[in-house]
Design a protein around this motif. Structure first.
Motif, PDB file in Angstrom:
ATOM      1  N   THR A 158     -86.974  76.437  51.054  1.00 15.61           N
ATOM      2  CA  THR A 158     -87.387  76.539  49.652  1.00 15.61           C
ATOM      3  C   THR A 158     -86.394  77.335  48.817  1.00 15.61           C
ATOM      4  O   THR A 158     -86.454  77.282  47.599  1.00 15.61           O
ATOM      5  CB  THR A 158     -88.770  77.188  49.530  1.00 15.61           C
ATOM      6  N   TYR A 209     -98.099  80.199  40.432  1.00 16.90           N
ATOM      7  CA  TYR A 209     -99.214  80.126  41.383  1.00 16.90           C
ATOM      8  C   TYR A 209     -98.866  80.853  42.682  1.00 16.90           C
ATOM      9  O   TYR A 209     -99.663  81.627  43.206  1.00 16.90           O
ATOM     10  CB  TYR A 209     -99.555  78.661  41.657  1.00 16.90           C
ATOM     11  N   LEU A 210     -97.693  80.629  43.207  1.00 17.96           N
ATOM     12  CA  LEU A 210     -97.281  81.251  44.465  1.00 17.96           C
ATOM     13  C   LEU A 210     -97.127  82.763  44.329  1.00 17.96           C
ATOM     14  O   LEU A 210     -97.320  83.495  45.299  1.00 17.96           O
ATOM     15  CB  LEU A 210     -95.974  80.627  44.961  1.00 17.96           C
ATOM     16  N   GLY A 219     -94.927  76.336  36.980  1.00 20.31           N
ATOM     17  CA  GLY A 219     -96.340  76.503  37.306  1.00 20.31           C
ATOM     18  C   GLY A 219     -96.565  76.774  38.783  1.00 20.31           C
ATOM     19  O   GLY A 219     -97.414  77.590  39.157  1.00 20.31           O
ATOM     20  N   VAL A 220     -95.801  76.112  39.630  1.00 17.61           N
ATOM     21  CA  VAL A 220     -95.924  76.334  41.078  1.00 17.61           C
ATOM     22  C   VAL A 220     -95.449  77.730  41.441  1.00 17.61           C
ATOM     23  O   VAL A 220     -96.068  78.423  42.248  1.00 17.61           O
ATOM     24  CB  VAL A 220     -95.133  75.249  41.860  1.00 17.61           C
ATOM     25  N   LEU A 248     -88.437  74.734  42.133  1.00 20.56           N
ATOM     26  CA  LEU A 248     -89.855  74.442  41.972  1.00 20.56           C
ATOM     27  C   LEU A 248     -90.236  74.536  40.503  1.00 20.56           C
ATOM     28  O   LEU A 248     -89.658  75.331  39.750  1.00 20.56           O
ATOM     29  CB  LEU A 248     -90.684  75.433  42.788  1.00 20.56           C
TER      30      LEU A 248
END
Length: 94
Positions: free
Chosen positions: A23, A35-36, A31-32, A28
């Motif tokens: 990753t 969230y993470l 929004g992701v 990304l």
């Protein structure tokens, strides 16, 4: 026993280390990422909340200490001072 340790080591390698390297090169969506970023706080809350209710003589004292820590966290106080401030707060209310 050694086989168990090796299996657990492989499970950790597969589920934690390899995705971290994969990753790092991915872009990304925002929004992701947002969230993470909240996952550690949610996991920490799940781990801490039962202790808040059981560690002191009265669950009310624990809840007040937890609420005080949340207020300090919302004010973006560094973690060291949140812990220290909550300990002092609990000391004074008891």
């Amino acid at each position: 026993m050694v086989v168990l340790i090796i299996c657990l080591c492989l499970a950790t390698l597969i589920t934690r280390i390899i995705p971290a390297f994969m990753t790092g090169k991915m872009n990304l969506p925002e929004g992701v990422v947002t969230y993470l970023n909240f996952i550690p706080y949610a996991a920490l809350g799940v781990l801490i909340f039962p202790g808040i209710l059981e560690v002191l003589e009265s669950p009310v004292d624990g809840l007040l200490g937890g609420l005080f820590a949340v207020v300090l966290a919302i004010l973006r106080v560094p973690l060291f001072f949140i812990v220290l401030g909550t300990i002092v707060f609990i000391y004074f209310i008891m």
